[in-house]
Design a protein around this motif. Sequence first.
Motif, short mmCIF file in Angstrom:
data_model
loop_
_atom_site.label_atom_id
_atom_site.label_comp_id
_atom_site.label_asym_id
_atom_site.label_seq_id
_atom_site.Cartn_x
_atom_site.Cartn_y
_atom_site.Cartn_z
N THR A 198 39.11 -69.21 -5.83
CA THR A 198 38.96 -68.04 -4.94
C THR A 198 39.60 -66.79 -5.55
O THR A 198 39.52 -65.72 -4.97
CB THR A 198 39.65 -68.32 -3.59
N LEU A 199 40.25 -66.97 -6.71
CA LEU A 199 41.00 -65.87 -7.36
C LEU A 199 41.88 -65.16 -6.32
O LEU A 199 41.89 -63.95 -6.21
CB LEU A 199 40.05 -64.88 -8.04
N ARG A 200 42.59 -65.98 -5.59
CA ARG A 200 43.38 -65.49 -4.46
C ARG A 200 44.32 -64.35 -4.84
O ARG A 200 44.43 -63.34 -4.12
CB ARG A 200 44.19 -66.68 -3.92
N TYR A 201 45.02 -64.49 -5.97
CA TYR A 201 46.04 -63.49 -6.27
C TYR A 201 45.49 -62.19 -6.83
O TYR A 201 46.22 -61.21 -6.95
CB TYR A 201 47.10 -64.09 -7.21
N LEU A 202 44.19 -62.17 -7.18
CA LEU A 202 43.59 -60.88 -7.56
C LEU A 202 43.32 -60.04 -6.32
O LEU A 202 42.86 -58.92 -6.41
CB LEU A 202 42.31 -61.09 -8.36
N GLY A 203 43.57 -60.64 -5.16
CA GLY A 203 43.42 -59.89 -3.91
C GLY A 203 44.69 -59.14 -3.55
O GLY A 203 44.74 -58.45 -2.53
N SER A 205 48.03 -58.12 -1.93
CA SER A 205 48.49 -58.48 -0.59
C SER A 205 47.37 -58.32 0.43
O SER A 205 47.60 -58.25 1.62
CB SER A 205 49.70 -57.62 -0.20
N GLY A 206 46.12 -58.26 -0.07
CA GLY A 206 44.96 -58.16 0.82
C GLY A 206 44.03 -57.02 0.45
O GLY A 206 42.86 -57.02 0.79
N ASP A 207 44.56 -56.04 -0.29
CA ASP A 207 43.77 -54.85 -0.60
C ASP A 207 43.24 -54.84 -2.03
O ASP A 207 42.52 -53.92 -2.42
CB ASP A 207 44.61 -53.58 -0.38
N GLY A 208 43.62 -55.82 -2.84
CA GLY A 208 43.11 -55.88 -4.22
C GLY A 208 44.10 -55.33 -5.23
O GLY A 208 45.31 -55.32 -4.99
N CYS A 209 43.57 -54.88 -6.36
CA CYS A 209 44.40 -54.42 -7.50
C CYS A 209 44.34 -52.91 -7.65
O CYS A 209 43.54 -52.24 -7.02
CB CYS A 209 43.86 -55.02 -8.80
N ASN A 210 45.19 -52.41 -8.58
CA ASN A 210 45.16 -50.99 -8.94
C ASN A 210 44.57 -50.85 -10.35
O ASN A 210 44.77 -51.72 -11.18
CB ASN A 210 46.59 -50.42 -8.97
N TYR A 211 43.88 -49.73 -10.59
CA TYR A 211 43.35 -49.48 -11.95
C TYR A 211 43.85 -48.15 -12.47
O TYR A 211 44.76 -48.09 -13.28
CB TYR A 211 41.82 -49.51 -11.97
N GLU A 212 43.21 -47.07 -11.96
CA GLU A 212 43.57 -45.74 -12.49
C GLU A 212 44.84 -45.19 -11.85
O GLU A 212 45.58 -44.46 -12.46
CB GLU A 212 42.44 -44.76 -12.20
N ASP A 213 45.08 -45.55 -10.58
CA ASP A 213 46.20 -44.96 -9.84
C ASP A 213 46.63 -45.95 -8.76
O ASP A 213 46.37 -47.14 -8.87
CB ASP A 213 45.79 -43.61 -9.24
N ASP A 214 47.27 -45.45 -7.70
CA ASP A 214 47.76 -46.38 -6.68
C ASP A 214 46.72 -46.72 -5.61
O ASP A 214 47.05 -47.27 -4.57
CB ASP A 214 49.07 -45.84 -6.05
N THR A 215 45.45 -46.42 -5.89
CA THR A 215 44.37 -46.82 -4.97
C THR A 215 44.05 -48.29 -5.20
O THR A 215 43.92 -48.72 -6.34
CB THR A 215 43.09 -45.99 -5.25
N TYR A 216 43.89 -49.04 -4.11
CA TYR A 216 43.59 -50.48 -4.24
C TYR A 216 42.08 -50.71 -4.22
O TYR A 216 41.33 -49.98 -3.58
CB TYR A 216 44.20 -51.26 -3.08
N SER A 217 41.65 -51.75 -4.92
CA SER A 217 40.22 -52.10 -4.95
C SER A 217 40.08 -53.58 -5.28
O SER A 217 40.93 -54.16 -5.96
CB SER A 217 39.51 -51.25 -6.00
N HIS A 218 38.98 -54.18 -4.81
CA HIS A 218 38.70 -55.59 -5.12
C HIS A 218 37.77 -55.76 -6.30
O HIS A 218 37.33 -56.87 -6.58
CB HIS A 218 38.08 -56.27 -3.89
N LYS A 219 37.47 -54.64 -7.00
CA LYS A 219 36.47 -54.72 -8.07
C LYS A 219 36.84 -55.75 -9.13
O LYS A 219 35.99 -56.50 -9.61
CB LYS A 219 36.32 -53.35 -8.73
N ARG A 220 38.09 -55.78 -9.53
CA ARG A 220 38.47 -56.70 -10.61
C ARG A 220 38.26 -58.16 -10.18
O ARG A 220 37.80 -58.99 -10.96
CB ARG A 220 39.93 -56.47 -11.00
N ARG A 221 38.56 -58.42 -8.94
CA ARG A 221 38.37 -59.77 -8.41
C ARG A 221 36.88 -60.14 -8.43
O ARG A 221 36.51 -61.23 -8.85
CB ARG A 221 38.91 -59.82 -6.98
N TRP A 222 36.03 -59.20 -8.00
CA TRP A 222 34.59 -59.49 -7.97
C TRP A 222 34.05 -59.73 -9.37
O TRP A 222 33.31 -60.69 -9.60
CB TRP A 222 33.81 -58.32 -7.33
N TYR A 223 34.41 -58.85 -10.33
CA TYR A 223 33.90 -59.02 -11.70
C TYR A 223 34.40 -60.34 -12.30
O TYR A 223 33.68 -61.02 -13.01
CB TYR A 223 34.30 -57.84 -12.58
N HIS A 224 35.66 -60.67 -12.00
CA HIS A 224 36.21 -61.95 -12.49
C HIS A 224 35.42 -63.12 -11.90
O HIS A 224 35.11 -64.08 -12.59
CB HIS A 224 37.67 -62.08 -12.08
#
Length: 374
Positions: A198-203, A205-224
Amino acid sequence: MSVAERPVVQEARRIMEVCNACRYCEGFCAVFPAMEMRRSFTTGDLEYLANLCHNCTACFHACQYAPPHEFDINNSRVMARLRAGTYEKYAWPGSFARLFRRNGTVISVATAMATALLLMLALTVQGKDIVLSLHQGGGSFYSVVPYRLMLGVPLVMVILATVVTVVGLVRFARGTGWNVKQLLDPELMWLAARNVLTLRYLGGSGDGCNYEDDTYSHKRRWYHQILFYGFGLCVLSTTAAAVYEHFLHWQAPYPITSFPVVTGTLGGVGILLGSAGLFWLKVKRDPRPQAESLLGMDVAFSGLLFLTSLSGLLLLSLRETRAMGVLLVLHLGFVAGFFITLPYGKFVHAVYRFAALVRFADEKRRNHPGNGIF
Ligand code: SF4
Ligand code: SF4
């Protein structure tokens, strides 16, 4: 503390001691709950924690002590640097550890050499006329690359890659101070596998990861996920094709609606999308919480998966044309490059991280027995 200890280990310990007092990030991933089970950190503990981390960078973007604060807490970067060090430290044979340095170049050169060698062999041994001719019907692939070669060489490469990876894994488990036998506990393996599937920890605390800045996104989880399940489908396709070939005596290439072709096509498209998406996120990333030395390894691994998948899909589309021979050899060259470099590249992250998740499940079960299965 040993005087010979590397600066990255000392820095990781300093950061873990600060984090253990702060604990603001405890909901982000498995690193912080595992940290909280300790009051002091051996080198092995820190290497284990570094392999539990998957560089989501959430703790960097959330940290009130991140640079330019004088505490200079950059946990994501230090964990990544320490993790890269474990790949070299526990590599087997030890003399091959240097392959992890300038890993992007190593993977590119090895793949290019394997592909060029295969193409040269096909053109000289089989002859240009055979490689560039039209081949159709069952067994047409074997007119270009003989069946025994197509079966034997990958088999040897897979066995070698497996042995080297397993020895490295045992060295990692022992070196970080863990009981290797626990790696085979079915309950712990299932708990770790569930987190991986489920790639749980790429989520986060529920909002996903950061890439460019402090905005959260689930994109990395989906691509993984797309990449992971695409890879799984390709393994399923290859296994089904082997059963067709060896037990049912049906020779490739198979019809477009057959099980190996359908699963292989879906898997190939998944790998293309997943690897391209992860590469795009790498390009956009904030470099501050990253270990720049790992960039070449990440890009080379994604690139090799992309090329392997692309050449496989092109081979499928053009298998009834004169391009089939060259495409088959190119595809096998990329596959060979993948397996030759498998134990000395990004794939090690998947193996060590799985082991770290099994250990985390073990520690949680021992330290919180009342919680049952979590
Ligand atoms: S990374 Fe920063 S905010 Fe998070 S636990 Fe450590 S010190 Fe606290
Ligand atoms: S970077 Fe992400 S995975 Fe790594 S320790 Fe920080 S929050 Fe956990």
